[in-house]
Write an enzyme that holds these catalytic residues in place. Structure first.
Site, PDB file in Angstrom:
ATOM      1  N   LYS A 182      -0.316  16.214  50.234  1.00 19.79           N
ATOM      2  CA  LYS A 182       0.552  15.088  50.595  1.00 19.79           C
ATOM      3  C   LYS A 182       1.877  15.239  49.856  1.00 19.79           C
ATOM      4  CE  LYS A 182       1.785  11.097  49.374  1.00 19.79           C
ATOM      5  NZ  LYS A 182       3.157  11.113  49.894  1.00 19.79           N
ATOM      6  N   GLU A 258       0.214  16.150  36.272  1.00 15.81           N
ATOM      7  CA  GLU A 258       1.473  16.602  35.659  1.00 15.81           C
ATOM      8  C   GLU A 258       2.441  15.436  35.801  1.00 15.81           C
ATOM      9  OE1 GLU A 258       1.794  19.261  34.065  1.00 15.81           O
ATOM     10  OE2 GLU A 258       0.281  20.633  34.822  1.00 15.81           O
ATOM     11  N   CYS A 292      11.030  16.899  35.260  1.00 15.54           N
ATOM     12  CA  CYS A 292      10.108  16.291  34.296  1.00 15.54           C
ATOM     13  C   CYS A 292      10.342  16.824  32.886  1.00 15.54           C
ATOM     14  CB  CYS A 292       8.684  16.568  34.732  1.00 15.54           C
ATOM     15  SG  CYS A 292       8.398  18.307  35.053  1.00 15.54           S
ATOM     16  N   GLU A 393      11.572   7.344  30.620  1.00 16.62           N
ATOM     17  CA  GLU A 393      12.095   8.443  31.440  1.00 16.62           C
ATOM     18  C   GLU A 393      13.140   7.907  32.427  1.00 16.62           C
ATOM     19  OE1 GLU A 393       9.582  10.230  34.539  1.00 16.62           O
ATOM     20  OE2 GLU A 393      10.087  12.181  33.679  1.00 16.62           O
TER      21      GLU A 393
HETATM   22  P1  NAD Z   1       5.946   9.260  42.170  1.00 19.39           P
HETATM   23  O1  NAD Z   1       4.881   9.087  41.153  1.00 19.39           O
HETATM   24  O2  NAD Z   1       6.653   8.078  42.682  1.00 19.39           O
HETATM   25  O3  NAD Z   1       5.371   9.996  43.461  1.00 19.39           O
HETATM   26  C1  NAD Z   1       4.723  11.241  43.397  1.00 19.39           C
HETATM   27  C2  NAD Z   1       3.843  11.406  44.605  1.00 19.39           C
HETATM   28  O4  NAD Z   1       2.784  10.444  44.521  1.00 19.39           O
HETATM   29  C3  NAD Z   1       4.522  11.159  45.945  1.00 19.39           C
HETATM   30  O5  NAD Z   1       4.015  12.050  46.908  1.00 19.39           O
HETATM   31  C4  NAD Z   1       4.100   9.730  46.289  1.00 19.39           C
HETATM   32  O6  NAD Z   1       4.104   9.439  47.655  1.00 19.39           O
HETATM   33  C5  NAD Z   1       2.694   9.727  45.736  1.00 19.39           C
HETATM   34  N1  NAD Z   1       2.157   8.398  45.435  1.00 19.39           N
HETATM   35  C6  NAD Z   1       2.827   7.278  45.087  1.00 19.39           C
HETATM   36  N2  NAD Z   1       1.965   6.245  44.888  1.00 19.39           N
HETATM   37  C7  NAD Z   1       0.725   6.743  45.104  1.00 19.39           C
HETATM   38  C8  NAD Z   1      -0.572   6.191  45.051  1.00 19.39           C
HETATM   39  N3  NAD Z   1      -0.769   4.893  44.751  1.00 19.39           N
HETATM   40  N4  NAD Z   1      -1.642   6.974  45.325  1.00 19.39           N
HETATM   41  C9  NAD Z   1      -1.461   8.281  45.623  1.00 19.39           C
HETATM   42  N5  NAD Z   1      -0.244   8.860  45.707  1.00 19.39           N
HETATM   43  C10 NAD Z   1       0.840   8.114  45.440  1.00 19.39           C
HETATM   44  O7  NAD Z   1       6.947  10.343  41.553  1.00 19.39           O
HETATM   45  P2  NAD Z   1       8.325  10.857  42.161  1.00 19.39           P
HETATM   46  O8  NAD Z   1       9.307   9.760  42.017  1.00 19.39           O
HETATM   47  O9  NAD Z   1       8.104  11.466  43.510  1.00 19.39           O
HETATM   48  O10 NAD Z   1       8.657  12.064  41.152  1.00 19.39           O
HETATM   49  C11 NAD Z   1       9.232  11.862  39.929  1.00 19.39           C
HETATM   50  C12 NAD Z   1       8.215  11.864  38.824  1.00 19.39           C
HETATM   51  O11 NAD Z   1       7.455  13.078  38.857  1.00 19.39           O
HETATM   52  C13 NAD Z   1       8.853  11.837  37.458  1.00 19.39           C
HETATM   53  O12 NAD Z   1       8.185  10.915  36.623  1.00 19.39           O
HETATM   54  C14 NAD Z   1       8.664  13.263  36.936  1.00 19.39           C
HETATM   55  O13 NAD Z   1       8.666  13.355  35.550  1.00 19.39           O
HETATM   56  C15 NAD Z   1       7.377  13.635  37.541  1.00 19.39           C
HETATM   57  N6  NAD Z   1       7.258  15.104  37.608  1.00 19.39           N
HETATM   58  C16 NAD Z   1       6.396  15.728  36.767  1.00 19.39           C
HETATM   59  C17 NAD Z   1       6.306  17.117  36.780  1.00 19.39           C
HETATM   60  C18 NAD Z   1       5.360  17.839  35.864  1.00 19.39           C
HETATM   61  O14 NAD Z   1       5.032  18.989  36.148  1.00 19.39           O
HETATM   62  N7  NAD Z   1       4.889  17.240  34.783  1.00 19.39           N
HETATM   63  C19 NAD Z   1       7.080  17.858  37.669  1.00 19.39           C
HETATM   64  C20 NAD Z   1       7.944  17.169  38.511  1.00 19.39           C
HETATM   65  C21 NAD Z   1       8.020  15.787  38.482  1.00 19.39           C
END
Ligand code: NAD
Length: 505
Positions: A182, A258, A292, A393
């Protein structure tokens, strides 16, 4: 993909080896962050689509050609995927930029590097082996099998969709698993093009890799809770990760997470200053801070603080904002409108907390080379580590500079956040480098460099930055489980509780 009468591209999604619309027929729009305008329509999948995808992945895992393929043959499939990514890297990079607004220079480099993940895990596929164990019972032959865990649900954020998919998909396929992916609702197009140009062309059996595009709650949650999903690999924010982990826990799924970061980039007075300045700048302003591992807290030793900040601002001022499709651009737009509002909100919070804004501090309009969703590269000095701007963050081009006295002070400040993902240390002293590498509680410590990653090196977080590791040999264990096999040659099966029969009397 087709051109709709509206001028928008229309995508279908890929389930069970077929291109399909969502069951409901609903679609969502995806926009170009540079222009702010929608450019494509994506199927809006929900629980029914997720169920179709998981059932297809389960059939492929349970008893399809994929399940019967040798590990060596699976390795060959992964290498074919790598070749196809290499062939299509430039085009896939352009689609990524169109959807997430990251710089073409960065996304091109990322897509050219991505095949290495599939080559590496392709090589590992037939090195997954069990073992024969000398058990403490006579006349028994006991061995351990390492088996694929099953259907894996993979949830991807918007900042590096194909790279972060690869970190999960390559080890999962090498282990013999099947996948339902997804992507983020903001950036699904590149994954759908990846399915068309790479997965379809690599002749994977139907159902091995499936995609459900849609929103987090409507498409992500049914994937996390589906009883036939055995493992969830999630990358995203820590709050979402916590919800995903607790939902997955209800049905005892294996989970890797992650999550977010608030990484300290620590500059000691014995650093090579030019290197540290450019490391600090690329640590926060590359990818518009939307990574991240952004080095969002810059810890500078007090005796070089003023000189360092001056050099930092001089260099940061020259950053060229503009169209992310241009190789000249150094800072691009923010990917999503809510993220843009969030970053500006944090800039206000920092000002309200009494931090000194010494560079930027607001939107970057066309007069600065920016546009609708641009934020100026922003630097705050006089930041106290207790302030929200140092603890939370931001995920944008906003740097907090914090003074420290010595190693003890630097380690205490570095560790005084809920996160523990990346960290940087700039010093010429090997003693200082190794001491700090030991004391910082984070999954990665870079010394005299920043933001380097490799398929060979484990990546992941301490504390609220995550659970488990991606990349490197051990990551394959996230997609395997262990089976113990006992074969007895002992009389009566060596069973101490043999029932007496009438013939024994
Ligand atoms: P997000 O948590 O809003 O969304 C991530 C994914 O989760 C999306 O596909 C979203 O649709 C899905 N999602 C949202 N709510 C959900 C739920 N209730 N159940 C299942 N899936 C759900 O994050 P974002 O805004 O897309 O990305 C930014 C974040 O990602 C930042 O906090 C960043 O630090 C983190 N990030 C971490 C890494 C790492 O490797 N540690 C890498 C890249 C980004």
């Amino acid at each position: 993909m087709q051109d709709a009468p509206t001028g928008l591209k229309t995508f279908q999604t890929y389930i069970d080896g077929k291109w399909v619309d969502s069951v409901s027929g609903k679609r969502l729009l995806t926009s170009d962050p540079y222009t702010g305008k929608p450019w494509a329509e994506i199927p809006e999948c929900e629980a029914a689509d997720v169920n179709n995808a998981v059932e297809a992945a389960y059939r492929a895992f349970d008893n399809g050609p994929w399940a019967r393929m040798t590990q060596t043959a699976r390795g060959r499939v992964l290498r074919k995927i790598a070749d196809l990514i290499e062939k299509n890297a430039n085009y896939l990079a352009e689609i990524e930029v169109r959807d997430n607004g990251k710089l073409i220079s960065e996304m091109s480099a990322q897509l050219k590097y991505l095949p290495e993940w599939y080559y590496y895990y392709g090589g590992l596929a037939d090195k997954i082996q069990g073992s024969v164990v000398p058990v403490d019972k006579p006349d028994h032959f006991t061995y351990i099998l390492r088996e694929p865990i099953g259907v894996c649900g993979m949830i991807i954020p918007w900042n590096s969709p194909l790279l972060l998919t690869g970190w999960k998909l390559a080890p999962a396929l090498a282990a013999g698993c099947t996948a339902v992916i997804k992507p983020s609702e903001y950036t699904s197009a590149s994954l759908l093009e990846f399915m068309r140009l790479v997965i379809e062309e690599a002749d994977l059996p139907p159902g091995v890799v499936n995609v459900v595009t849609g929103y987090g709650q409507a498409a992500g949650e049914p994937l996390v809770t589906h009883p036939k999903v055995s493992k969830v690999a999630f990358t995203g924010g820590s709050l979402t990760g916590s919800r995903v982990a607790s939902l997955a826990g209800q049905t005892f799924k294996k989970v890797s997470l992650e999550l977010g970061g608030k990484s300290p980039n620590i500059v000691f007075d014995d650093c090579i200053m030019e290197d540290a300045v450019s490391g600090a700048i690329s640590g926060i302003f590359a990818a518009t801070g939307q990574t991240c591992i952004a080095g969002s807290r810059l810890l500078v030793q007090e005796n070089i603080h003023d000189e360092f900040v001056e050099k930092l601002i001089d260099m940061a001022k020259t950053a060229k904002l503009g169209n992310p499709m241009s190789f000249e651009t150094q800072v691009g737009p923010v990917t999503t409108p809510p993220q843009y509002e969030k970053i500006l909100g944090y800039i206000d919070i920092a000002k309200g907390e009494g931090a000194n804004c010494v560079l930027g501090g607001g939107p970057a309009g066309a007069d600065m080379g920016g546009g609708k969703y641009f934020v100026q590269p922003t630097v705050f000095t006089g930041v106290d580590n207790k302030m929200r701007i140092a603890q939370e963050e931001v995920f944008g081009p906003v740097l907090s500079v914090i003074k420290f006295k010595d190693e003890d002070d630097a380690a205490a400040i570095a560790n005084d956040v809920m996160y523990g993902l990346g960290s940087g240390v700039w010093t010429q002293s090997i003693k200082r480098a190794t001491t700090m590498a030991q004391r910082i509680r984070a999954g990665t410590v870079w010394v005299n460099t920043y933001r380097a990653v490799s398929f060979t090196m484990p990546f992941g977080g301490y504390k609220s930055s995550g659970l488990g590791r991606e990349n490197g040999q051990d990551a394959i264990n996230e997609y395997l489980q262990t089976k113990s096999v006992w074969i007895s040659n002992a009389p009566g099966g060596g069973n101490p509780f043999v029932m007496k029969t009438a013939a024994d009397d």
